[in-house]
Design an enzyme around this catalytic site. Structure first.
Site, PDB file in Angstrom:
ATOM      1  N   ASP A  26      -2.638 -32.841  10.066  1.00  0.00           N
ATOM      2  CA  ASP A  26      -1.692 -32.707  11.175  1.00  0.00           C
ATOM      3  C   ASP A  26      -1.998 -31.433  11.976  1.00  0.00           C
ATOM      4  O   ASP A  26      -2.286 -30.386  11.407  1.00  0.00           O
ATOM      5  CB  ASP A  26      -0.273 -32.638  10.587  1.00  0.00           C
ATOM      6  CG  ASP A  26       0.806 -32.697  11.647  1.00  0.00           C
ATOM      7  OD1 ASP A  26       0.802 -33.656  12.427  1.00  0.00           O
ATOM      8  OD2 ASP A  26       1.651 -31.769  11.698  1.00  0.00           O
ATOM      9  N   GLU A  80     -17.192 -31.788  -3.436  1.00  0.00           N
ATOM     10  CA  GLU A  80     -17.249 -31.716  -4.903  1.00  0.00           C
ATOM     11  C   GLU A  80     -16.897 -33.062  -5.518  1.00  0.00           C
ATOM     12  O   GLU A  80     -17.091 -33.274  -6.704  1.00  0.00           O
ATOM     13  CB  GLU A  80     -16.254 -30.675  -5.429  1.00  0.00           C
ATOM     14  CG  GLU A  80     -16.646 -29.241  -5.153  1.00  0.00           C
ATOM     15  CD  GLU A  80     -15.494 -28.295  -5.471  1.00  0.00           C
ATOM     16  OE1 GLU A  80     -14.550 -28.686  -6.192  1.00  0.00           O
ATOM     17  OE2 GLU A  80     -15.537 -27.153  -4.967  1.00  0.00           O
TER      18      GLU A  80
HETATM   19  C1  NOJ Z   1       1.909 -34.282  15.000  1.00  0.00           C
HETATM   20  C2  NOJ Z   1       2.615 -35.409  14.349  1.00  0.00           C
HETATM   21  O1  NOJ Z   1       1.890 -36.602  14.571  1.00  0.00           O
HETATM   22  C3  NOJ Z   1       3.995 -35.449  14.941  1.00  0.00           C
HETATM   23  O2  NOJ Z   1       4.690 -36.617  14.592  1.00  0.00           O
HETATM   24  C4  NOJ Z   1       4.714 -34.203  14.514  1.00  0.00           C
HETATM   25  O3  NOJ Z   1       5.986 -34.153  15.123  1.00  0.00           O
HETATM   26  C5  NOJ Z   1       3.940 -32.953  14.899  1.00  0.00           C
HETATM   27  N1  NOJ Z   1       2.549 -33.067  14.613  1.00  0.00           N
HETATM   28  C6  NOJ Z   1       4.451 -31.757  14.148  1.00  0.00           C
HETATM   29  O4  NOJ Z   1       4.079 -31.854  12.797  1.00  0.00           O
END
Ligand code: NOJ
Length: 445
Positions: free
Chosen positions: A181, A218
């Protein structure tokens, strides 16, 4: 391995009738994914969370959200998927935690603090300062997203060690890869200087992935790392240094227009012909491709799916793309998302049947079941079968190079090795070198 299926777990399949999708529900539907022919199942966040941002606010990285099941359920999904030739990837959230994570109380030095608001950084969700005053500590902490999602300080070596442990914990359990993310934003400018370029896209972030890649290597087979890299195209290329699959958000954000899409593909092919691109048109943050790109027109949705599934590289199908599912209708009083504009319409439950009885009082409304899995599975002419056939056919040219071919106006023609793909990107009948292409029709020659 080339077709990734993104399951938004909360809305995929519910096993216990509480209106929330869960891991046993997902496990019971793995046949659908095997039948479709996907190789990777990416699960949206499965960690315990207070649900301020539906799992993108993690309160424990070594456990499973009790709403979704237990660790044993996730182990079961991984094992059953593996038997079907499908790898499971988790959605790791390393940029921030929930403010309810123990670290926020016990290890405040893991986060980014300042005695006063030090710069002009703005929060993505609130549009105000990315700084929130914490009266307990008498200082401001940084939050790129909601105040309940404090950003971690990636200059702290202990934070790096924590995540190396987290990676190993899941890789040891058989997790085959990660979607990372906000992969472009982990490291903040050490001096906290003004300017959004100091809040994200810092070059030091690549060192994090270099280390993670060592860990991934790894394992046998090597674990995969796909980044949510929301950056301009010219900035994307650097992320291939240490990530296997930096997501190309430019494609997803484009209009479904030949003149917009083709130059992006050509630029990627020109710059990184030896790297693997990953293409997608929908996810849980964007309006579904059947709505945004196709305005509900199923023929146009198929054209989009044709493009995604015949380009070189990996492709991500977001749950429902395979049935050309359009955005859900979420009335004002049902809106749950913290962001504006709300992302709920792309997160409504997946309709498995026309009756929709598999969803009892779901967390987001299930209003339209006209496009559903059961009926499309029974109909060989359906979009579901169309997608399945394309997934099967792409195997023949999946690793072949891409080359744009001359084409009639409105037609996108490209070679994939000895295979030729032709896609009518218009709503009218077009002739292309002796082939009559119906509106939005794609052909593999
Ligand atoms: C990207 C994620 O896809 C989204 O849903 C989220 O709100 C933000 N990052 C923050 O984590």
């Amino acid at each position: 391995m080339t077709v990734i299926y993104q399951a938004y777990v909360r809305s995929f399949a519910d096993s216990d009738g509480d209106g929330v999708g869960d891991l046993p529900g997902l496990r019971s539907r793995l046949d659908h994914l095997q039948w479709l022919g996907v190789n990777v199942l990416w699960l949206s966040p499965t960690f315990p969370t207070p649900n301020v941002d539906w799992g993108y606010d993690v309160s424990h990285y070594h456990a499973v959200n009790p709403e979704y099941g237990e660790l044993a359920d996730l182990d079961g999904v991984i094992a059953d998927a593996r038997e079907r030739g499908i790898d499971v990837w988790l959605d790791l959230v390393p940029n921030h935690t929930s403010d309810k994570h123990d670290w926020f109380t016990d290890r405040p030095e893991y986060y980014v603090w300042s005695p006063e608001i030090p710069n002009d950084w703005e929060s993505v969700f609130t549009e105000g300062p990315a700084w929130h005053f914490d009266s307990r500590r008498g200082a401001y902490y940084m939050h790129q997203f909601a105040p309940q999602q404090p950003d971690l300080d990636w200059w702290n070596p202990d934070v790096r060690h924590e995540f190396e442990r987290i990676l190993r914990f899941w890789f040891d359990r058989g997790v085959a890869g990660l979607r990372i993310d906000v992969a472009h934003a982990l490291v903040k400018d050490r001096e906290l200087r003004d300017g959004v370029e100091h809040m994200r896209e810092r070059p030091e972030v690549h060192d994090v992935y270099a280390r993670w890649q060592e860990i991934a290597k790894e394992y046998e087979p090597k674990r995969m790392m796909m980044g949510e890299t929301v950056v301009a195209l010219e900035k994307l290329f650097a992320y291939w240094q240490h990530l296997d699959l930096p997501q190309n958000h430019e494609i997803c954000k484009s209009n479904f227009e030949l003149d917009e899409l083709r130059p992006i593909v050509e630029e990627v092919e020109r710059r990184v012909p030896d790297k693997t691109p990953v293409w997608f048109g929908s996810n849980h943050d964007h309006s579904r491709l059947a709505t945004r790109w196709a305005q509900g027109d199923e023929r146009k949705a198929r054209a989009a799916l044709f493009m995604l599934l015949t380009l070189r590289g990996y492709v991500i199908l977001y749950q429902g793309d395979e049935i050309a599912l359009t955005d859900g209708d979420v009335p004002e009083d049902c809106v749950l998302d913290i962001a504006t504009p709300g992302r709920d319409p792309s997160r409504t439950p997946l309709p498995w049947t026309a009756a929709g009885e598999e969803w009892v009082d779901p967390w987001l409304p299930l209003t339209d079941t006209a496009r559903n899995v059961e009926e499309q599975r029974a109909d060989p002419e359906s979009t579901l079968h169309y997608v399945r056939d394309l997934i099967a056919r792409r195997k023949a040219f999946v690793n072949e190079p891409y080359r744009t071919l001359p084409s009639a106006t409105g037609v996108w023609a490209y070679a994939r090795g000895a295979t030729t793909c032709v896609l009518n990107m218009t709503g009218v009948v077009v002739d292309h070198e002796g082939h009559t292409l119906q509106p939005w029709q794609g052909l593999i020659l």
